[in-house]
Design an enzyme around this catalytic site. Sequence first.
Site: not given
Ligand code: NAD
Length: 261
Positions: A62-63, A141, A162, A164, A166, A195
Amino acid sequence: MRLKGRVAIVTGAGSGLGKAIAERCASEGASIVIADMNQGAVDATVKELQAAGHQAMGFKVNVTSRAQLKELMQATEDKFGKIDILVNSAGITRNRPFKEMNDEDWDIVLGVDLKGTFFAVQAVADYMIKHRYGKVLNISSLGGLGVGGHAVGGSPGGSSNYQAAKAGVIQLTKTLARELGPHGINVNSVAPGFILTPMTSTTRTPEEVKEHMAVRTKTCVLNRAGTPQDIANAVLFLVSEESSFISGQTLLVDGGRTDKI
Ligand SMILES: NC(=O)c1ccc[n+]([C@@H]2O[C@H](COP(=O)([O-])OP(=O)(O)OC[C@H]3O[C@@H](n4cnc5c(N)ncnc54)[C@H](O)[C@@H]3O)[C@@H](O)[C@H]2O)c1
């Protein structure tokens, strides 16, 4: 093989963008640590990578926990002997209109998305400093630049927490680039546009997903939706030697969005 002999930790690698990044880095020869709080997803992803012939290990983390991150770094060094690359992709959303947003919504998103990134880089820094080599890549993001959370096309809106967090990741990236650069460490960020991943599909109904995809396709100059592979390719560049003179930057990977504020 652009990452041959490199060791890469990817947080949030059990799903979505983190998983695609892990797969892309593995395909370029890196040994990968799948670091995620979801044990089932960690195990499944490690299995897939190993079945494809890649070096991979899993670590449930857990980060938001400094102690667990410390264990992750030590376990990686014990297994692979060093840490070259850290990609911070773990992230969450808790959308709610600003006037209704409560302390819990705010704290959990800032805690995982911003503080978790800070904790992870702090935990890895000494491992990279002692080898005078490191690539840190923070997933921020488009939202961190004030774009994206519009309540339009199935977007739930209400993402002040979110955005803030990012924005903080983007500024943290610049600060860390300055402080870690003298130790041979590059720190950069990739800012994805929309995405389709579990994060963005499970927070919407299937109809809203469809509507949102249509809006995002129309408002992007390339006239298509982005894929996790689009993000993974940009990350690969920024953790490879090809970007060795780039630090403190945020690369927008959004297909050329035309609705930027
Ligand atoms: N999908 C999009 O459109 C998008 C756009 C901009 C930014 N992002 C960013 O990209 C990153 C990945 O997003 P995604 O779309 O793949 O989401 P996702 O939900 O598919 O994957 C996120 C992963 O992070 C893990 N996670 C969550 N909290 C955690 C914690 N406290 N400790 C360890 N692991 C944890 C989850 O278990 C999951 O496997 C995120 O930082 C998100 O904010 C996504």
